[in-house]
Motif scaffolding. Structure first.
Motif, PDB file in Angstrom:
ATOM      1  N   THR A   5       0.830  -1.202   0.000  1.00 55.76           N
ATOM      2  CA  THR A   5       0.000   0.000   0.000  1.00 55.76           C
ATOM      3  C   THR A   5       0.867   1.255   0.000  1.00 55.76           C
ATOM      4  O   THR A   5       1.894   1.294   0.669  1.00 55.76           O
ATOM      5  N   VAL A   6       0.433   2.245  -0.759  1.00 53.19           N
ATOM      6  CA  VAL A   6       1.124   3.542  -0.779  1.00 53.19           C
ATOM      7  C   VAL A   6       0.093   4.625  -0.458  1.00 53.19           C
ATOM      8  O   VAL A   6      -0.951   4.698  -1.102  1.00 53.19           O
ATOM      9  N   ILE A   7       0.403   5.435   0.542  1.00 52.09           N
ATOM     10  CA  ILE A   7      -0.549   6.467   0.965  1.00 52.09           C
ATOM     11  C   ILE A   7       0.150   7.821   1.073  1.00 52.09           C
ATOM     12  O   ILE A   7       1.273   7.914   1.578  1.00 52.09           O
ATOM     13  N   GLY A   8      -0.497   8.846   0.562  1.00 48.18           N
ATOM     14  CA  GLY A   8      -0.045  10.223   0.777  1.00 48.18           C
ATOM     15  C   GLY A   8      -1.211  10.997   1.374  1.00 48.18           C
ATOM     16  O   GLY A   8      -2.343  10.839   0.925  1.00 48.18           O
ATOM     17  N   LEU A   9      -0.942  11.823   2.392  1.00 40.73           N
ATOM     18  CA  LEU A   9      -2.041  12.514   3.062  1.00 40.73           C
ATOM     19  C   LEU A   9      -1.973  14.017   2.848  1.00 40.73           C
ATOM     20  O   LEU A   9      -0.886  14.610   2.830  1.00 40.73           O
ATOM     21  N   GLU A  10      -3.120  14.625   2.652  1.00 39.85           N
ATOM     22  CA  GLU A  10      -3.236  16.086   2.622  1.00 39.85           C
ATOM     23  C   GLU A  10      -4.064  16.488   3.833  1.00 39.85           C
ATOM     24  O   GLU A  10      -5.212  16.065   3.962  1.00 39.85           O
ATOM     25  N   VAL A  11      -3.459  17.267   4.725  1.00 39.82           N
ATOM     26  CA  VAL A  11      -4.159  17.687   5.941  1.00 39.82           C
ATOM     27  C   VAL A  11      -4.474  19.177   5.843  1.00 39.82           C
ATOM     28  O   VAL A  11      -3.644  19.967   5.398  1.00 39.82           O
ATOM     29  N   ILE A 157      -1.067  20.730   4.581  1.00 45.05           N
ATOM     30  CA  ILE A 157       0.194  20.022   4.768  1.00 45.05           C
ATOM     31  C   ILE A 157       0.145  18.766   3.907  1.00 45.05           C
ATOM     32  O   ILE A 157      -0.681  17.886   4.118  1.00 45.05           O
ATOM     33  N   VAL A 158       1.010  18.701   2.893  1.00 46.25           N
ATOM     34  CA  VAL A 158       0.969  17.606   1.927  1.00 46.25           C
ATOM     35  C   VAL A 158       2.142  16.662   2.167  1.00 46.25           C
ATOM     36  O   VAL A 158       3.300  17.078   2.158  1.00 46.25           O
ATOM     37  N   SER A 159       1.829  15.379   2.377  1.00 46.13           N
ATOM     38  CA  SER A 159       2.916  14.413   2.623  1.00 46.13           C
ATOM     39  C   SER A 159       3.353  13.760   1.321  1.00 46.13           C
ATOM     40  O   SER A 159       2.615  13.716   0.342  1.00 46.13           O
ATOM     41  N   GLU A 160       4.573  13.263   1.305  1.00 47.16           N
ATOM     42  CA  GLU A 160       5.044  12.417   0.213  1.00 47.16           C
ATOM     43  C   GLU A 160       4.284  11.089   0.285  1.00 47.16           C
ATOM     44  O   GLU A 160       3.778  10.718   1.344  1.00 47.16           O
ATOM     45  N   PRO A 161       4.201  10.371  -0.841  1.00 43.28           N
ATOM     46  CA  PRO A 161       3.526   9.060  -0.788  1.00 43.28           C
ATOM     47  C   PRO A 161       4.447   8.028  -0.136  1.00 43.28           C
ATOM     48  O   PRO A 161       5.001   7.169  -0.800  1.00 43.28           O
ATOM     49  N   GLU A 162       4.609   8.141   1.174  1.00 44.68           N
ATOM     50  CA  GLU A 162       5.578   7.294   1.885  1.00 44.68           C
ATOM     51  C   GLU A 162       4.958   6.572   3.065  1.00 44.68           C
ATOM     52  O   GLU A 162       5.661   6.012   3.896  1.00 44.68           O
ATOM     53  N   ALA A 199      -7.128  11.394   2.093  1.00 48.80           N
ATOM     54  CA  ALA A 199      -6.162  10.299   1.968  1.00 48.80           C
ATOM     55  C   ALA A 199      -6.083   9.841   0.518  1.00 48.80           C
ATOM     56  O   ALA A 199      -7.097   9.517  -0.096  1.00 48.80           O
ATOM     57  N   ASN A 200      -4.859   9.855  -0.037  1.00 41.08           N
ATOM     58  CA  ASN A 200      -4.619   9.341  -1.384  1.00 41.08           C
ATOM     59  C   ASN A 200      -4.053   7.932  -1.245  1.00 41.08           C
ATOM     60  O   ASN A 200      -3.038   7.742  -0.566  1.00 41.08           O
ATOM     61  N   ILE A 201      -4.707   6.987  -1.861  1.00 40.42           N
ATOM     62  CA  ILE A 201      -4.352   5.589  -1.623  1.00 40.42           C
ATOM     63  C   ILE A 201      -4.175   4.842  -2.935  1.00 40.42           C
ATOM     64  O   ILE A 201      -5.010   4.948  -3.846  1.00 40.42           O
ATOM     65  N   SER A 202      -3.067   4.115  -3.043  1.00 39.65           N
ATOM     66  CA  SER A 202      -2.901   3.228  -4.194  1.00 39.65           C
ATOM     67  C   SER A 202      -2.215   1.955  -3.720  1.00 39.65           C
ATOM     68  O   SER A 202      -1.683   1.909  -2.620  1.00 39.65           O
ATOM     69  N   ILE A 203      -2.261   0.931  -4.557  1.00 39.17           N
ATOM     70  CA  ILE A 203      -1.518  -0.293  -4.241  1.00 39.17           C
ATOM     71  C   ILE A 203      -0.664  -0.664  -5.460  1.00 39.17           C
ATOM     72  O   ILE A 203      -0.919  -0.180  -6.573  1.00 39.17           O
ATOM     73  N   LYS A 210       6.920   1.533  -9.368  1.00 42.87           N
ATOM     74  CA  LYS A 210       6.038   2.498 -10.021  1.00 42.87           C
ATOM     75  C   LYS A 210       4.752   2.640  -9.196  1.00 42.87           C
ATOM     76  O   LYS A 210       4.170   1.640  -8.761  1.00 42.87           O
ATOM     77  N   LEU A 211       4.339   3.881  -8.964  1.00 39.34           N
ATOM     78  CA  LEU A 211       3.131   4.106  -8.173  1.00 39.34           C
ATOM     79  C   LEU A 211       1.900   3.617  -8.918  1.00 39.34           C
ATOM     80  O   LEU A 211       1.792   3.787 -10.130  1.00 39.34           O
ATOM     81  N   GLY A 212       0.976   2.997  -8.190  1.00 36.60           N
ATOM     82  CA  GLY A 212      -0.292   2.582  -8.778  1.00 36.60           C
ATOM     83  C   GLY A 212      -1.221   3.774  -8.916  1.00 36.60           C
ATOM     84  O   GLY A 212      -0.931   4.869  -8.437  1.00 36.60           O
ATOM     85  N   THR A 213      -2.341   3.565  -9.597  1.00 36.61           N
ATOM     86  CA  THR A 213      -3.331   4.649  -9.713  1.00 36.61           C
ATOM     87  C   THR A 213      -4.029   4.821  -8.376  1.00 36.61           C
ATOM     88  O   THR A 213      -4.420   3.857  -7.735  1.00 36.61           O
ATOM     89  N   ARG A 214      -4.188   6.088  -7.960  1.00 38.24           N
ATOM     90  CA  ARG A 214      -4.719   6.338  -6.615  1.00 38.24           C
ATOM     91  C   ARG A 214      -6.179   6.748  -6.636  1.00 38.24           C
ATOM     92  O   ARG A 214      -6.680   7.295  -7.615  1.00 38.24           O
ATOM     93  N   SER A 215      -6.827   6.495  -5.539  1.00 33.03           N
ATOM     94  CA  SER A 215      -8.103   7.152  -5.299  1.00 33.03           C
ATOM     95  C   SER A 215      -7.878   8.090  -4.113  1.00 33.03           C
ATOM     96  O   SER A 215      -6.961   7.906  -3.336  1.00 33.03           O
ATOM     97  N   GLU A 216      -8.710   9.119  -4.050  1.00 36.23           N
ATOM     98  CA  GLU A 216      -8.542  10.124  -3.003  1.00 36.23           C
ATOM     99  C   GLU A 216      -9.813  10.174  -2.179  1.00 36.23           C
ATOM    100  O   GLU A 216     -10.895  10.398  -2.724  1.00 36.23           O
ATOM    101  N   ILE A 217      -9.685   9.927  -0.881  1.00 36.77           N
ATOM    102  CA  ILE A 217     -10.862   9.958  -0.016  1.00 36.77           C
ATOM    103  C   ILE A 217     -10.862  11.277   0.726  1.00 36.77           C
ATOM    104  O   ILE A 217      -9.913  11.632   1.409  1.00 36.77           O
ATOM    105  N   SER A 266     -14.885  12.004 -10.794  1.00 38.00           N
ATOM    106  CA  SER A 266     -13.600  11.596 -11.333  1.00 38.00           C
ATOM    107  C   SER A 266     -12.607  12.676 -10.938  1.00 38.00           C
ATOM    108  O   SER A 266     -12.963  13.836 -10.787  1.00 38.00           O
ATOM    109  N   LYS A 267     -11.373  12.262 -10.716  1.00 43.62           N
ATOM    110  CA  LYS A 267     -10.364  13.163 -10.167  1.00 43.62           C
ATOM    111  C   LYS A 267     -10.005  14.265 -11.156  1.00 43.62           C
ATOM    112  O   LYS A 267      -9.653  14.002 -12.305  1.00 43.62           O
ATOM    113  N   GLU A 268     -10.055  15.522 -10.663  1.00 43.77           N
ATOM    114  CA  GLU A 268      -9.654  16.628 -11.518  1.00 43.77           C
ATOM    115  C   GLU A 268      -8.130  16.724 -11.516  1.00 43.77           C
ATOM    116  O   GLU A 268      -7.461  16.291 -10.582  1.00 43.77           O
TER     117      GLU A 268
END
Ligand code: ADP
Ligand code: MG
Ligand code: ZN
Length: 480
Positions: A5-11, A157-162, A199-203, A210-217, A266-268
């Motif tokens: 799992t790869v997650i990046g968060l925007e707070v 506050i934007v995190s890296e996808p880490e 939360a941006n989430i991909s697997i 290579k990062l997978g396609t993410r969905s953003e909750i 759909s994601k802009e």
């Protein structure tokens, strides 16, 4: 196939200022709809915004506290989109020249151990204004818009996808929230929406980079929701891939009632927003001297405090991590230790009994009736033998509930420990007389029966006998 799992968060954290970011309207929470608005935050034509200097200083503060580089030059930008809660038709945010970049937040595994340490990179932190709020319920026809929140200052506050799991995401959010509160940047009150997270989430297949396609909750304001939504989303994406499908990039909503995420739109892409430099606000120039001045006013941050707790009090890393998770809790601990200097004993009571009692009553340490002084006084009563450790639990429970002094509780309830060798000796003689079989057993080698005798004495004294004394006397009498 196995996935990771790869997650990046925007707070989004609301900055603690009395007034909005570009006008003098109040940021007070809970006022009557549209009572805190003016031509500027309403977006009426012919007015000009002026940046609230406090917002900028607090942004710099957060940047320093999260090890970011504060940009010498930064600039606001317009993010254009239409929505009824955004009267101007654009949000003033920052785009290619954010306030600060390239920082990190450190998280720890549950045990607080050094080896569980991980740095989560921060891509950027920027200032922006909040939008208003659409109200859909309680009207005969249509909806209404409340613009009190329009123009309220936020830091994004934007995190890296880490981040690699729901647990890590929550650990990151808790650490970031503590930093915001320690630094006095935001109260980060989640119930008021002052700390919310996308939360941006991909697997991706384990071992690939290579990062997978993410969905953003979007817009979650509870740690539990974040964890659950991530868990759900990981399973959903795995299912899609296992069935030979493809994850589509989209924005989804967490449905707390059903415990699922639902597609929202759909994601802009960034270019959909037609970002351009904000012409009504001057570019920002921040020199080293200003940064140094702000840095000098920062209090000790959670990280440094945690290290100091290990070094000066000799506490296990786990204790230090929990005690410094909030400033108020750390202060409580330190004040108690300054009076009763056995740190581990204080820590045990704070982390164990105090937090448990507070949790049960759904209270924060700030609302605790019991004071550090009172806890220290109670520990002294244990140490000088006035009460037993067991009775202390009962005494403390009442201290937390009533805020009464321990000495008062002990006196009122007659809980003073029985230390008197004469009285205890007599009681023990009677007990030995009444249980000849056990006495013979003990003397025949069944040393475990000691527990039985101690138990008898404790029962007769209502738990108030000094266990050390009892053991001593019993040994003496049984082995003579
Ligand atoms: P936006 O969501 O506004 O389009 P970004 O593209 O900068 O902004 O990404 C926002 C967040 O998404 C960041 O926290 C980033 O780490 C995270 N992110 C980007 N790509 C991925 C991905 N493939 N998987 C998980 N998180 C991602
Ligand atoms: Mg986003
Ligand atoms: Zn205003």
């Amino acid at each position: 196939m196995k996935y990771e799992t790869v997650i990046g968060l925007e707070v989004h954290a609301q900055v603690m200022t009395k007034t909005k970011i570009f006008c003098g309207c109040s940021t007070q929470f809970g006022s009557a709809p549209n009572s805190q608005v003016c031509p500027i935050c309403l977006g009426l034509p012919g007015v000009l915004p002026v940046l609230n200097r406090d917002v900028l200083e607090l942004g710099i503060r957060l940047g320093i506290a999260t090890h970011c580089k504060v940009a010498p030059h930064s600039r606001f930008a317009r993010k254009n989109y239409f929505y009824p809660d955004l009267p101007k038709g654009y949000q003033v945010s920052m785009f290619e020249l954010p306030l600060t970049e390239h920082g990190y937040v450190e998280i720890f595994s549950d045990s607080g151990a050094e080896k569980g340490r991980k740095k989560i990179g921060l891509t950027r932190i920027h200032m922006e204004e909040d939008a208003g709020k659409n109200l859909h319920e309680g009207f005969e026809t249509g909806s209404r818009v409340d613009l009190n929140r329009a123009g309220v200052p936020l830091l994004e506050i934007v995190s890296e996808p880490e981040i690699s799991s729901g647990e890590e995401a929550v650990a990151y959010l808790k650490a970031l929230r503590a930093i915001l509160i320690y630094a006095g940047v935001s109260d980060a009150d989640m119930e008021k929406g002052n700390f919310r997270c996308d939360a941006n989430i991909s697997i991706r297949p384990v071992g690939t980079s290579k990062l997978g396609t993410r969905s953003e909750i979007k817009n979650m304001n509870s740690f539990r929701y974040v964890q659950k939504a991530i868990q759900y989303e990981i399973l959903r994406q795995e299912e899609v891939l296992e069935e030979g499908g493809r994850v589509v990039q989209e924005t989804r909503l967490w449905d707390a009632k059903k415990g699922i995420t639902r597609p929202m739109r759909s994601k802009e892409q960034a270019h959909d927003y037609r970002y351009f430099p904000e012409p009504d606000l001057v570019p920002l120039k921040i020199d080293e001297e200003w940064i140094a001045r702000v840095a000098a006013t920062l209090p000790e941050m959670p990280d440094a405090k945690r290290k100091r707790f290990v070094e000066t009090y000799g506490l296990p890393a786990y204790d230090a991590a929990i005690l410094t998770s909030s400033q108020a809790l750390a202060n409580f601990f330190e004040e108690a230790v300054s009076i009763f200097p056995k740190a581990k004993m204080v820590s045990n009571w704070v982390m164990g009994d105090l937090l448990r009692e507070l949790n049960q009553e759904n209270k924060e340490i700030e609302d605790a009736l019991v004071t550090p002084k009172q806890l220290a006084a109670m520990l002294k009563l244990i140490e000088d033998g006035t009460i037993s450790g067991k009775i202390a639990k009962t005494v403390f429970e009442e201290m937390v509930q009533s805020g009464k002094d321990p000495t008062v509780i002990v006196r009122e309830k007659g809980l003073t420990q029985v230390n008197d060798a004469g009285a205890l000796g007599q009681m023990i003689d009677e007990i030995l007389e009444a249980n000849p079989k056990e006495v013979a057993g003990y003397r025949g080698g069944k040393k475990k029966l000691m527990g039985f005798f101690v138990g008898q004495v404790m029962r007769q004294t209502g738990g108030k006998a000094n266990p050390g004394k009892v053991n001593e006397l019993l040994k003496e009498k049984l082995e003579k």
